[in-house]
Design a protein around this motif. Structure first.
Motif, PDB file in Angstrom:
ATOM      1  N   GLY A 169       0.773  -1.233   0.000  1.00  0.00           N
ATOM      2  CA  GLY A 169       0.000   0.000   0.000  1.00  0.00           C
ATOM      3  C   GLY A 169       0.808   1.288   0.000  1.00  0.00           C
ATOM      4  N   PHE A 170       2.131   1.209  -0.256  1.00  0.00           N
ATOM      5  CA  PHE A 170       2.932   2.437  -0.222  1.00  0.00           C
ATOM      6  C   PHE A 170       2.360   3.483  -1.174  1.00  0.00           C
ATOM      7  CE2 PHE A 170       5.960   5.425  -1.849  1.00  0.00           C
ATOM      8  CZ  PHE A 170       6.584   5.888  -0.701  1.00  0.00           C
ATOM      9  N   GLU A 171       2.301   4.714  -0.677  1.00  0.00           N
ATOM     10  CA  GLU A 171       1.922   5.862  -1.499  1.00  0.00           C
ATOM     11  C   GLU A 171       2.569   7.108  -0.931  1.00  0.00           C
ATOM     12  OE1 GLU A 171      -2.018   8.155  -3.275  1.00  0.00           O
ATOM     13  OE2 GLU A 171      -2.258   6.752  -1.606  1.00  0.00           O
ATOM     14  N   THR A 172       3.003   7.981  -1.820  1.00  0.00           N
ATOM     15  CA  THR A 172       3.440   9.304  -1.407  1.00  0.00           C
ATOM     16  C   THR A 172       2.718  10.328  -2.263  1.00  0.00           C
ATOM     17  OG1 THR A 172       5.356  10.688  -0.842  1.00  0.00           O
ATOM     18  CG2 THR A 172       5.490   9.512  -2.913  1.00  0.00           C
ATOM     19  N   VAL A 173       2.473  11.471  -1.678  1.00  0.00           N
ATOM     20  CA  VAL A 173       1.920  12.615  -2.393  1.00  0.00           C
ATOM     21  C   VAL A 173       2.900  13.762  -2.168  1.00  0.00           C
ATOM     22  CG1 VAL A 173       0.004  14.254  -2.641  1.00  0.00           C
ATOM     23  CG2 VAL A 173      -0.461  11.858  -2.039  1.00  0.00           C
ATOM     24  N   THR A 174       3.323  14.376  -3.270  1.00  0.00           N
ATOM     25  CA  THR A 174       4.255  15.493  -3.184  1.00  0.00           C
ATOM     26  C   THR A 174       3.534  16.797  -3.477  1.00  0.00           C
ATOM     27  OG1 THR A 174       4.877  15.278  -5.521  1.00  0.00           O
ATOM     28  CG2 THR A 174       6.233  14.089  -3.898  1.00  0.00           C
ATOM     29  N   ALA A 175       4.079  17.867  -2.921  1.00  0.00           N
ATOM     30  CA  ALA A 175       3.590  19.222  -3.214  1.00  0.00           C
ATOM     31  C   ALA A 175       4.763  19.994  -3.809  1.00  0.00           C
ATOM     32  CB  ALA A 175       3.101  19.912  -1.949  1.00  0.00           C
ATOM     33  N   ARG A 176       4.520  20.562  -4.975  1.00  0.00           N
ATOM     34  CA  ARG A 176       5.536  21.368  -5.638  1.00  0.00           C
ATOM     35  C   ARG A 176       4.985  22.768  -5.862  1.00  0.00           C
ATOM     36  NH1 ARG A 176       9.798  18.340  -7.564  1.00  0.00           N
ATOM     37  NH2 ARG A 176       9.391  16.096  -7.507  1.00  0.00           N
ATOM     38  N   LEU A 177       5.872  23.731  -5.705  1.00  0.00           N
ATOM     39  CA  LEU A 177       5.564  25.125  -5.975  1.00  0.00           C
ATOM     40  C   LEU A 177       6.608  25.603  -6.968  1.00  0.00           C
ATOM     41  CD1 LEU A 177       3.809  27.601  -5.311  1.00  0.00           C
ATOM     42  CD2 LEU A 177       5.410  28.114  -3.457  1.00  0.00           C
ATOM     43  N   ASN A 178       6.158  26.013  -8.134  1.00  0.00           N
ATOM     44  CA  ASN A 178       7.070  26.428  -9.200  1.00  0.00           C
ATOM     45  C   ASN A 178       8.115  25.353  -9.488  1.00  0.00           C
ATOM     46  OD1 ASN A 178       5.740  28.937  -9.367  1.00  0.00           O
ATOM     47  ND2 ASN A 178       6.979  29.721  -7.679  1.00  0.00           N
ATOM     48  N   GLY A 179       7.683  24.092  -9.464  1.00  0.00           N
ATOM     49  CA  GLY A 179       8.547  22.971  -9.785  1.00  0.00           C
ATOM     50  C   GLY A 179       9.396  22.453  -8.642  1.00  0.00           C
ATOM     51  N   ARG A 180       9.481  23.176  -7.530  1.00  0.00           N
ATOM     52  CA  ARG A 180      10.320  22.770  -6.395  1.00  0.00           C
ATOM     53  C   ARG A 180       9.494  21.987  -5.387  1.00  0.00           C
ATOM     54  NH1 ARG A 180      12.374  25.123  -1.222  1.00  0.00           N
ATOM     55  NH2 ARG A 180      14.423  24.185  -0.941  1.00  0.00           N
ATOM     56  N   LEU A 181      10.026  20.848  -4.955  1.00  0.00           N
ATOM     57  CA  LEU A 181       9.370  20.050  -3.934  1.00  0.00           C
ATOM     58  C   LEU A 181       9.399  20.817  -2.614  1.00  0.00           C
ATOM     59  CD1 LEU A 181       8.126  17.232  -3.275  1.00  0.00           C
ATOM     60  CD2 LEU A 181      10.399  16.572  -2.510  1.00  0.00           C
ATOM     61  N   ILE A 182       8.217  21.127  -2.094  1.00  0.00           N
ATOM     62  CA  ILE A 182       8.161  21.869  -0.822  1.00  0.00           C
ATOM     63  C   ILE A 182       7.615  21.016   0.323  1.00  0.00           C
ATOM     64  CG2 ILE A 182       8.022  24.116  -1.964  1.00  0.00           C
ATOM     65  CD1 ILE A 182       5.020  24.163  -1.086  1.00  0.00           C
ATOM     66  N   GLY A 183       7.118  19.831   0.002  1.00  0.00           N
ATOM     67  CA  GLY A 183       6.631  18.953   1.045  1.00  0.00           C
ATOM     68  C   GLY A 183       6.098  17.659   0.483  1.00  0.00           C
ATOM     69  N   TYR A 184       5.917  16.696   1.372  1.00  0.00           N
ATOM     70  CA  TYR A 184       5.321  15.428   0.958  1.00  0.00           C
ATOM     71  C   TYR A 184       4.834  14.651   2.163  1.00  0.00           C
ATOM     72  CZ  TYR A 184       9.754  12.994   2.084  1.00  0.00           C
ATOM     73  OH  TYR A 184      10.867  12.485   2.710  1.00  0.00           O
ATOM     74  N   VAL A 185       4.009  13.664   1.852  1.00  0.00           N
ATOM     75  CA  VAL A 185       3.469  12.744   2.836  1.00  0.00           C
ATOM     76  C   VAL A 185       3.642  11.349   2.251  1.00  0.00           C
ATOM     77  CG1 VAL A 185       1.146  12.968   1.856  1.00  0.00           C
ATOM     78  CG2 VAL A 185       1.408  12.170   4.194  1.00  0.00           C
ATOM     79  N   HIS A 186       3.899  10.386   3.108  1.00  0.00           N
ATOM     80  CA  HIS A 186       3.878   9.009   2.620  1.00  0.00           C
ATOM     81  C   HIS A 186       3.427   8.068   3.713  1.00  0.00           C
ATOM     82  CE1 HIS A 186       7.456   7.016   4.407  1.00  0.00           C
ATOM     83  NE2 HIS A 186       8.054   8.164   4.310  1.00  0.00           N
ATOM     84  N   GLY A 187       2.922   6.922   3.256  1.00  0.00           N
ATOM     85  CA  GLY A 187       2.455   5.915   4.181  1.00  0.00           C
ATOM     86  C   GLY A 187       2.229   4.596   3.487  1.00  0.00           C
ATOM     87  N   VAL A 188       1.773   3.631   4.271  1.00  0.00           N
ATOM     88  CA  VAL A 188       1.567   2.261   3.812  1.00  0.00           C
ATOM     89  C   VAL A 188       0.332   1.695   4.517  1.00  0.00           C
ATOM     90  CG1 VAL A 188       4.043   1.880   3.410  1.00  0.00           C
ATOM     91  CG2 VAL A 188       3.053   1.263   5.621  1.00  0.00           C
ATOM     92  N   THR A 189      -0.058   0.515   4.113  1.00  0.00           N
ATOM     93  CA  THR A 189      -1.094  -0.212   4.836  1.00  0.00           C
ATOM     94  C   THR A 189      -0.521  -0.631   6.187  1.00  0.00           C
ATOM     95  OG1 THR A 189      -2.030  -1.031   2.770  1.00  0.00           O
ATOM     96  CG2 THR A 189      -2.594  -2.252   4.782  1.00  0.00           C
ATOM     97  N   LEU A 190      -1.233  -0.355   7.258  1.00  0.00           N
ATOM     98  CA  LEU A 190      -0.763  -0.720   8.598  1.00  0.00           C
ATOM     99  C   LEU A 190      -0.820  -2.233   8.774  1.00  0.00           C
ATOM    100  CD1 LEU A 190       0.104   0.183  11.504  1.00  0.00           C
ATOM    101  CD2 LEU A 190      -2.316   0.016  12.087  1.00  0.00           C
ATOM    102  N   PRO A 191       0.334  -2.876   8.996  1.00  0.00           N
ATOM    103  CA  PRO A 191       0.290  -4.314   9.307  1.00  0.00           C
ATOM    104  C   PRO A 191      -0.341  -4.518  10.685  1.00  0.00           C
ATOM    105  CG  PRO A 191       2.508  -3.631   8.618  1.00  0.00           C
ATOM    106  CD  PRO A 191       1.706  -2.379   8.874  1.00  0.00           C
ATOM    107  N   ALA A 192      -1.285  -5.420  10.780  1.00  0.00           N
ATOM    108  CA  ALA A 192      -1.984  -5.658  12.047  1.00  0.00           C
ATOM    109  C   ALA A 192      -1.035  -6.134  13.147  1.00  0.00           C
ATOM    110  CB  ALA A 192      -3.105  -6.667  11.850  1.00  0.00           C
ATOM    111  N   ASP A 193       0.134  -6.640  12.756  1.00  0.00           N
ATOM    112  CA  ASP A 193       1.091  -7.129  13.747  1.00  0.00           C
ATOM    113  C   ASP A 193       2.285  -6.186  13.930  1.00  0.00           C
ATOM    114  OD1 ASP A 193       2.320  -7.547  11.289  1.00  0.00           O
ATOM    115  OD2 ASP A 193       2.896  -9.627  11.704  1.00  0.00           O
ATOM    116  N   LYS A 194       2.153  -4.945  13.470  1.00  0.00           N
ATOM    117  CA  LYS A 194       3.243  -3.978  13.634  1.00  0.00           C
ATOM    118  C   LYS A 194       3.492  -3.785  15.131  1.00  0.00           C
ATOM    119  CE  LYS A 194       6.205  -1.228  11.816  1.00  0.00           C
ATOM    120  NZ  LYS A 194       7.322  -1.833  11.109  1.00  0.00           N
TER     121      LYS A 194
END
Length: 185
Positions: free
Chosen positions: A59-84
């Motif tokens: 389930g890995f996914e990241t979402v990036t935010a760019r302003l004028n082409g420059r990466l200014i932030g991001y978030v990422h995560g995965v499916t939580l394993p029930a045994d984490k």
């Protein structure tokens, strides 16, 4: 800032590998301040290892935010394993319906949310958060861990509806975190 034209983009694991250096550079800028700068747990090398391992997690996914082409932030995560381990260490502090959701792979584990310092307090983090959550239709729950004294992030998560389930440590050398849960809307 919420009204500016940010370019948000979603990436799966394979696509995110192509921008790994940018993601790591963003982390390095954000965590190059006390108390993180000299802490081995927050080293760039340690983060790079965690990030590269995440690319192949379910389930890995990241979402990036760019302003004028420059990466200014991001978030990422995965499916939580029930045994984490951090999740199971909470025991009965986890609501029964959340435990069932984890077993059904219905919880998104938001692992990182970061915005470059010049762009904080302008709604970028909230936009990234909402963009990644909106895309997780099969995972209506979200869980995360936040360092207890990491303001303003800690306060933002509470304002966004997260509830604290308990305190955990990811590793013996890690700081103390609040384990937080966002129920389905």
């Amino acid at each position: 800032m919420a009204d500016i034209d940010l370019a948000l983009q979603h990436y799966g694991g394979d696509a995110a590998k192509a921008i790994a250096d940018e993601l790591i550079d963003t982390y390095a800028e954000i965590y190059n301040v006390p108390p993180y700068a000299d802490d081995p747990f927050f080293s760039v090398a340690s983060y790079a290892d965690r990030l590269h391992a995440a690319f192949t997690m379910t389930g890995f996914e990241t979402v990036t935010a760019r302003l004028n082409g420059r990466l200014i932030g991001y978030v990422h995560g995965v499916t939580l394993p029930a045994d984490k381990p951090w999740w199971t260490s909470l025991g009965d502090a986890r609501p029964a319906d959340a435990q069932a959701a984890a077993k059904a792979e219905e919880i998104f584990w938001l692992r990182e949310l970061m915005v470059r310092p010049a762009h904080t307090n302008h709604g970028v983090g909230r936009r990234l958060h909402d963009a990644v959550i909106a895309g997780r239709r099969d995972q209506p729950w979200t869980a995360l861990t936040c360092i207890i004294d990491n303001e303003p992030a800690h306060g933002a998560y509470l304002r966004w509806g997260y509830q604290i389930m308990g305190r955990i440590k990811h590793a013996p050398e890690s700081p103390v975190y609040d384990a937080m849960l966002l129920r389905p809307a």
